[in-house]
Scaffold this motif. Structure first.
Motif, short mmCIF file in Angstrom:
data_model
loop_
_atom_site.label_atom_id
_atom_site.label_comp_id
_atom_site.label_asym_id
_atom_site.label_seq_id
_atom_site.Cartn_x
_atom_site.Cartn_y
_atom_site.Cartn_z
N GLU A 159 85.20 51.84 -52.36
CA GLU A 159 85.58 52.56 -53.56
C GLU A 159 85.32 51.74 -54.83
N LYS A 160 85.49 50.45 -54.74
CA LYS A 160 85.30 49.59 -55.91
C LYS A 160 83.83 49.22 -56.13
N GLY A 161 82.96 49.65 -55.25
CA GLY A 161 81.53 49.38 -55.42
C GLY A 161 81.09 48.03 -54.88
N SER A 162 81.94 47.36 -54.11
CA SER A 162 81.60 46.03 -53.60
C SER A 162 80.38 46.07 -52.68
N ILE A 163 80.33 47.07 -51.81
CA ILE A 163 79.20 47.22 -50.89
C ILE A 163 77.93 47.59 -51.66
N ASP A 164 78.06 48.43 -52.66
CA ASP A 164 76.90 48.80 -53.48
C ASP A 164 76.30 47.57 -54.15
N LEU A 165 77.15 46.68 -54.63
CA LEU A 165 76.66 45.46 -55.27
C LEU A 165 75.91 44.57 -54.30
N ILE A 166 76.41 44.45 -53.09
CA ILE A 166 75.72 43.63 -52.09
C ILE A 166 74.36 44.23 -51.76
N ALA A 167 74.31 45.55 -51.63
CA ALA A 167 73.03 46.21 -51.36
C ALA A 167 72.05 45.99 -52.51
N ALA A 168 72.55 46.05 -53.75
CA ALA A 168 71.69 45.80 -54.91
C ALA A 168 71.22 44.36 -54.92
N THR A 169 72.10 43.44 -54.50
CA THR A 169 71.72 42.02 -54.43
C THR A 169 70.59 41.81 -53.44
N GLN A 170 70.64 42.49 -52.31
CA GLN A 170 69.56 42.36 -51.32
C GLN A 170 68.23 42.81 -51.91
N GLU A 171 68.25 43.89 -52.68
CA GLU A 171 67.02 44.37 -53.31
C GLU A 171 66.50 43.34 -54.31
N LEU A 172 67.40 42.75 -55.09
CA LEU A 172 66.99 41.77 -56.09
C LEU A 172 66.47 40.49 -55.45
N GLN A 173 67.00 40.15 -54.29
CA GLN A 173 66.53 38.94 -53.62
C GLN A 173 65.09 39.09 -53.13
N ILE A 174 64.69 40.32 -52.91
CA ILE A 174 63.31 40.57 -52.49
C ILE A 174 62.35 40.54 -53.67
N THR A 175 62.80 41.15 -54.79
CA THR A 175 61.91 41.31 -55.95
C THR A 175 62.19 40.31 -57.07
#
Length: 223
Positions: free
Chosen positions: A43-59
């Motif tokens: 609900e707080k978006g913690s999982i969404d942030l981790i998913a976004a971090t994975q994308e940023l680590q690639i690009t």
């Protein structure tokens, strides 16, 4: 219904030790730190942030994501599927001093929550001159002014969330502009004295002056 909002006392959330915090998190010289403070959950978006971090680590660019707070079951259940993730730090609950260090140590604050009615942590980030990112959901849209003191992202859009993080990480001058704008608002829009005055005026109109004074005095005493 009286829409009051919240206030913050900058002295309670500033003057942290930036260098000590970043050493504890293992921040590398080229990394920008994105902070998240909440009861870690879907609900707080913690999982969404981790998913976004994975994308940023690639690009790119290089970032370190620091998630502070207690892990809720909804987070713990999903988190194990992400392991291991280099560049993501879980701090657990923080003491008052660690909370000040947290806000001193980060460069961007992100709370992509779908459940917040306000988001006091945004004010704490602004008190430290830190720009913020939030979802266009709940009361957050009435707190963050998009492109003025932070960035608002369509709720649940992970690509847009990653894009917002990338934008602030890549643009230190924009971080300074947005963070400073938020910091300036604390002296006009989010002063506790103004909130108390509104509460006292409202209570006086309903209960009388003496009752309003008693309630406001009790609030000051407890603080």
């Amino acid at each position: 219904i009286v829409l009051q909002g919240l206030g913050v006392d900058p002295a309670e959330c500033t003057v942290g030790d930036r260098e000590a915090a970043r050493r504890a998190w293992g921040v590398r010289p080229n990394e920008t730190v994105v902070g998240h403070m909440a009861n870690l959950s879907m609900e707080k978006g913690s999982i969404d942030l981790i998913a976004a971090t994975q994308e940023l680590q690639i690009t790119g660019p290089p970032i370190r994501m620091v998630l502070a707070g207690s892990a809720m079951p909804s987070f713990t259940k999903v988190w194990k599927h992400f392991l291991p993730i280099d560049g993501v730090v879980l701090t657990g609950p923080l003491s008052d001093q660690q909370r000040r260090d947290f806000f001193a140590g980060i460069d961007v604050f992100a709370l992509p929550s779908i459940s917040d009615s306000f988001g006091l942590v945004f004010l704490e980030a602004w008190a430290n001159g830190v720009p913020v990112i939030g979802y266009r959901a709940g009361g957050v849209v009435d707190v963050i002014r998009h492109e003025q003191d932070g960035l608002l992202v369509p709720c649940g859009d992970l690509s847009k969330l990653a894009e917002a993080v990338r934008r602030l990480v890549n643009d230190p001058s924009l971080r300074t502009i947005l963070g400073s704008s938020g910091q300036q608002r604390l002296g006009t829009d989010f002063r506790w004295d103004d909130k108390l005055r509104l509460a006292a005026t409202t209570l006086a109109s309903v209960c009388g002056e003496s009752a309003a004074r008693s309630i406001v005095f009790a609030f000051h005493y407890k603080r």
